[in-house]
Every structure is written in structure tokens, then in C-alpha cells.
Motif scaffolding. Structure first.
Motif, PDB file in Angstrom:
ATOM      1  N   SER A   1       0.825  -1.215   0.000  1.00  0.00           N
ATOM      2  CA  SER A   1       0.000   0.000   0.000  1.00  0.00           C
ATOM      3  C   SER A   1       0.854   1.256   0.000  1.00  0.00           C
ATOM      4  CB  SER A   1      -0.920  -0.011   1.229  1.00  0.00           C
ATOM      5  OG  SER A   1      -0.149  -0.091   2.420  1.00  0.00           O
TER       6      SER A   1
ATOM      7  N   SER B   1      -2.976   4.562  -5.231  1.00  0.00           N
ATOM      8  CA  SER B   1      -4.175   3.733  -5.095  1.00  0.00           C
ATOM      9  C   SER B   1      -4.292   2.713  -6.222  1.00  0.00           C
ATOM     10  CB  SER B   1      -5.415   4.627  -5.070  1.00  0.00           C
ATOM     11  OG  SER B   1      -5.403   5.475  -3.949  1.00  0.00           O
TER      12      SER B   1
ATOM     13  N   ARG C   1      -1.808  -0.012  -5.709  1.00  0.00           N
ATOM     14  CA  ARG C   1      -2.178  -0.819  -4.545  1.00  0.00           C
ATOM     15  C   ARG C   1      -3.282  -1.800  -4.906  1.00  0.00           C
ATOM     16  NH1 ARG C   1      -4.620   2.452   0.345  1.00  0.00           N
ATOM     17  NH2 ARG C   1      -6.248   2.724  -1.219  1.00  0.00           N
TER      18      ARG C   1
ATOM     19  N   GLN D   1     -11.674  -1.696   0.188  1.00  0.00           N
ATOM     20  CA  GLN D   1     -10.685  -0.641   0.400  1.00  0.00           C
ATOM     21  C   GLN D   1     -11.233   0.715  -0.054  1.00  0.00           C
ATOM     22  OE1 GLN D   1      -7.867  -0.709   1.925  1.00  0.00           O
ATOM     23  NE2 GLN D   1      -6.962  -2.735   1.844  1.00  0.00           N
TER      24      GLN D   1
END
Length: 542
Positions: A319, A323, A326, A362
Motif C-alpha cells: 500500500s 491507489s 495498490r 478498500q
């Protein structure tokens, strides 16, 4: 030799346990370790002697590579070691799958000879990869060869995990040796030392209790649920159109069967290891109580999740990157995690589904942080709303998990899609005739929902009310009862700290007392009466 077989429970385990403690009592710790190692190798070879040479070759090669890494860390040598381990899995587990893909792409019809899949190859290979990586980082001591062989082959966790780290296991054997050296002394007369009776009694009482609970889960609950799950998935495999009731019954029965099968095995592995004074890491922590997919993967097959996080997800960037990267790392990790379970498109799709669930989870967390949740709670001012939100989150998580298990269990993608379509009601909503009387008083509901009544195609094998009773009872155990580690939490059942259960179930805590002795004895007796229907643990297939 299965954990839930009479041969293991009444012959192999008592002999190995008696030999181990007799050698400790004779103040022969090194002989005790050697005997335990030899028995573990015998246990593995008992399935099929052809498996044993591969295990020994893997152990010798990894030990030689690890010893070189201990003397001089090397990225190149580490990469070669990892490639060696992955090549073993690729050949024995995925060769046929890769050939079939090549045939589809090229239009060829290559035929590959039958390859015998070694038991537990995914587990003992991943375990050795963790050791190589840790040694290269300087985080693991160089063990004696016999100790390393025991680390890999220790029979309680050899076939289906948990995937343990070297630094979790070997210090315990060192402490066991220290315990033996302190409490057992051999005088000049050659008389045997006295090993702590309290130490042995404590480990055996705790270990046997956990073993009996796990055996009950497997033999009584999981194997009973299999009677309802298997016929329905087999029908889907044959192309039979399932009703909505049948499809949901099969999906729920399999989800619960897998839960109790894997939970039962984990308990048995922990209990058997504890008999020898060894505490294993937690591998299963009431995953169906999760309120999100993120939480589910922190509770389900915890040591595999740890491996995928530490040795795949984080090296990919974890992470720490943006984004989009990830989410890409999450997707790659879960697809490979699905493929780890088996060579087939169903496992790939199952991993991709969980990767998608995790990405959505997420994204949701990023948009609704704790501050927003506290503001919402204070604005609404009602605890009821908070409880309903938690229940909705848990229900949604369970639905996603159950639907994904259908893909995991199905023989192919077409069978999975057909069963999911039936679960969605695309083939109509049908209930068994035994439930017709419950709705006869409300014909409007029957007409509005387009509910029909008809006999199950497997009516003789699956009595509907009996199946519903088993599923309902199992759901109550899963959602409202404490797990084994919570019941045993005062006696350090696993390496991680265990919090006691909350609510009324917090009072269900094991103690070395007569009431608990009678409860465990009754469970054991009932389980032993059903040992004739011995079946393999589901995770032995992976």
C-alpha cells in the motif's frame, strides 16, 4: 493416515507420544528429536512411499541453499532457491493446467502423462521459501540439519499447515531441551532423570481437549454437512437445473462444511502439536463473524494470508504506492492466492472475486473513515442503527463469501454460473413440498413471489427439513459460539494472544474440572462411534 482415523488415533499417535516422552524421561533430548523426526517422515511416507524422496530432496536442497545464504546473503542465490521451490509446485501441481491452456491457445492436442500430486507440497514448499527469505535477511539462525528436517516435516502441520516460520518453532524445541535439562538430571549411577510431571500432564490435558474438539467438528459436523452439499454440486456438474432452494442449500452446506472441516483440522493440528509441548500459530479465528472481506482474510487461513502479505503483496509494493497500484497488487496477490489452492479456472476466478471484493472494501473504507462513522452515529443518536449497520455488513460479507465458495467448489465455470443463476432466482423460486404447509395460509405471497412447490431431485438423499436443521444449527455455532481458542484462551492454545469471547459465550471457558472432563468425554465417545465414515480433509486437496 488421517488424523480422524483409528490407526492414527489409537496406534501411531500413542506410540510416537510415548516414545518421545520416554526419551525425554531418559534425558535423551537429541534422541527424542531424532525419533520425532523419523516418525514424521514415516507419517508422510505412509500415504505413498513415492512422496517421501521428493520431500527429502526438497529439504536437502533448501537446507544447502539456506546454509550458503547464512554465510553470505545473496539475492541471486535466494532467487535460485525460490525458483527451485516454485518449479516443484509448477511441475507437480500445474503442469497439466498449463498444457491445457497451451492446447487451447495453439490448437494443439498435447497429452501429458499422469503426474502424482505429492501431499502437502504447497505447504512445505511455502514454509521453506519463508525460511530462505528470513535467512537472507539475517532473521533466522542456522539450525542443525536434523532440526531443520523436523521444522519442515513436523507431522501435525506437515500436510495442511499452518505455514509456520522457523523462528516460531525451533526456539520452542530449545526451551523444551532447557526444560528437560533443568528438570531431568541423570546421575553417575545412570538412573533416568525425572521430567516434570506437571509439564507433561498440562500439555496432554490441553492438547487432548483441543484435539477432541477438532475431531468432533470434522467427523460429526463437517462430514454430516457433506451429505447435503456433495449431491447438489454433483447435480450441477451433470447439467441438472437446480431450483433456488437446492442451489442455496448446496452453497450454504458446502460453506459450512468447509468451515468446520478446516477449523477442525486446525484444532487437531494445534492439539496434536501441544501434546509434544509445541504451540502452533493461530490459523482460524471465526472468519464468518467478519463484517468485511478485509476482516475475513485476517481470520481465514491466517498463516497463508500472512505469507501472501509478507512475501508477495508487500514485495510488489503493498500500500506504499498509489491507489491504482495498490489495487493492482491486491488483485495479483489474490489471483495467485486462488491459484495456490488448485490448478483450474475456478480457483483463478475465485481469487479474482476476492481481489475485487477487497478492492471495493478498500475503496469504501477510503470514502467512509472513522470520523464520518462517528459523526453518523452521533447524528442518528441510536445504538440500534449501529447494530443494524453491523448486521447488514456481516450479512453482505457472508453472501459474498458463500457465492465465491460456489465458484471454488464447482467443477467448472459453467456449473458455477448455472448454480449462481439458480441462487439468484433466475430459474424460479421453488421450495420443497414439505414446506408448502407453512405458506398455505398466504396464497398472495406465493403468487406474488412466484413460488412453486416440488420434490427435490435428490429428495431421497436430502430430507429438506433435516438439511435445514443441520444448516441452522451449524450457523448458530459459527455465529454465536466462541471458537476453540477462545474456549481455551487461559491456557495459551496458540502463539498469538487470544481475547475471550464477549457476551454470554464468554462464560464458556475450559478448565481442568470434572464437568468439562465429562463434556469432552461424551463428545469423544460420540465422535469415535462415527469414525467408520472416515473422510479426507478438504484442504488436503490443495
Amino acid at each position: 493416515m488421517l488424523f480422524n482415523s483409528s490407526l492414527f488415533l489409537f496406534v501411531f499417535l500413542p506410540i510416537v507420544l510415548g516414545l518421545f516422552y520416554w526419551l525425554l524421561w531418559r534425558n535423551s533430548f537429541r534422541l527424542a528429536i531424532a525419533a520425532l523426526t523419523a516418525c514424521s517422515l514415516f507419517f508422510y511416507g505412509f500415504w505413498n512411499p513415492a512422496y517421501l524422496p521428493l520431500l527429502l530432496i526438497s529439504i536437502v536442497c533448501n537446507y544447502a541453499i539456506g546454509r550458503s545464504l547464512y554465510l553470505q546473503p545473496s539475492r541471486i542465490l535466494l532467487s535460485l532457491g525460490i525458483a527451485f521451490n516454485l518449479s516443484l509446485i509448477a511441475y507437480f501441481k500445474y503442469a497439466h493446467f498449463m498444457v491445457s491452456i497451451a492446447n487451447e491457445v495453439t490448437g494443439n492436442s498435447w497429452v501429458m502423462h499422469q503426474i502424482l500430486l505429492p501431499l502437502g507440497i504447497s505447504f512445505f514448499t511455502f514454509q521453506q521459501i519463508t525460511w530462505l527469505v528470513d535467512v537472507n535477511k539475517g532473521g533466522s539462525e542456522r539450525p542443525r540439519f536434523i532440526d531443520y528436517v523436523l521444522f519442515v516435516s513436523f507431522f501435525p502441520q506437515l500436510i495442511a499447515g499452518p505455514i509456520v516460520h522457523h523462528q516460531e518453532m525451533m526456539p520452542q524445541f530449545k526451551r523444551l531441551q532447557s526444560q528437560n535439562d533443568t528438570l531431568g538430571t541423570s546421575g553417575a549411577s545412570g538412573q533416568p532423570g525425572i521430567f516434570s510431571a506437571n509439564f507433561i500432564a498440562g500439555n496432554i490435558s490441553v492438547g487432548l481437549t483441543i484435539l477432541c474438539i477438532g475431531l468432533f467438528k470434522k467427523v460429526i459436523i463437517a462430514d454430516s454437512l457433506a451429505l447435503y452439499a456433495s449431491p447438489i454440486f454433483q447435480a450441477a456438474e451433470l447439467g441438472i437445473t437446480l431450483t433456488s432452494y437446492e442451489a442455496w442449500l448446496g452453497a450454504l452446506a458446502y460453506s459450512l462444511q468447509l468451515y468446520f472441516d478446516f477449523s477442525g483440522y486446525s484444532d487437531m493440528a494445534i492439539g496434536i502439536a501441544r501434546l509434544f509441548g509445541i504451540t502452533l500459530p493461530m490459523n482460524f479465528n471465526s472468519p464468518y463473524k467478519s463484517r468485511s472481506i478485509i476482516e475475513f482474510w485476517r481470520r481465514w487461513h491466517m498463516t497463508l494470508s500472512r505469507f501472501l502479505r509478507d512475501y508477495l503483496y508487500i514485495p510488489l509494493g503493498g500500500s506504499r504506492t498509489g491507489s491504482s497500484q495498490r489495487y493492482r497488487n491486491l488483485a495479483i496477490t489474490m489471483v495467485l492466492g486462488g491459484l495456490w489452492h488448485g490448478a483450474g479456472w475456478t480457483f483463478v476466478v475465485w481469487g479474482a472475486l476476492h481481489g475485487t471484493f477487497l478492492i471495493i472494501n478498500q475503496c469504501w473504507r477510503a470514502r467512509t473513515n472513522d470520523k464520518d462513522e462517528r459523526h453518523m452515529a452521533s447524528t442518528l443518536g441510536r445504538r440500534l442503527c449501529g447494530h443494524l449497520t453491523k448486521l447488514a455488513a456481516q450479512a453482505l460479507t457472508l453472501i459474498c463469501i458463500v457465492c465465491a465458495w460456489v465458484v471454488f467448489r464447482a467443477v467448472d465455470i459453467d456449473a458455477a454460473i448455472a448454480q449462481l443463476a439458480s441462487m439468484a432466482g433466475l430459474n424460479g423460486i421453488a421450495l420443497p413440498v414439505q414446506l408448502a404447509s407453512l405458506l398455505q395460509g398466504n396464497p398472495w405471497l406465493i403468487s406474488f413471489a412466484d413460488i412453486s412447490f416440488g420434490k427435490l431431485f435428490v429428495n431421497e438423499l436430502i430430507p429438506p427439513l433435516t438439511a435445514i436443521s443441520w444448516i441452522a444449527g451449524s450457523v448458530c455455532i459459527v455465529l454465536f459460539m466462541p471458537n476453540t481458542q477462545q474456549i481455551m484462551h487461559r491456557f495459551t492454545p496458540v502463539l498469538e494472544p487470544v481475547s475471550p469471547a464477549s457476551g454470554i459465550s464468554r462464560h464458556i471457558q475450559w478448565s481442568p474440572s470434572w464437568p468439562w472432563f465429562l463434556v469432552i468425554q461424551l463428545m469423544s465417545l460420540y465422535t469415535l462411534l462415527h469414525l467408520s465414515r472416515v473422510s479426507e480433509f478438504l484442504y488436503f486437496q490443495f
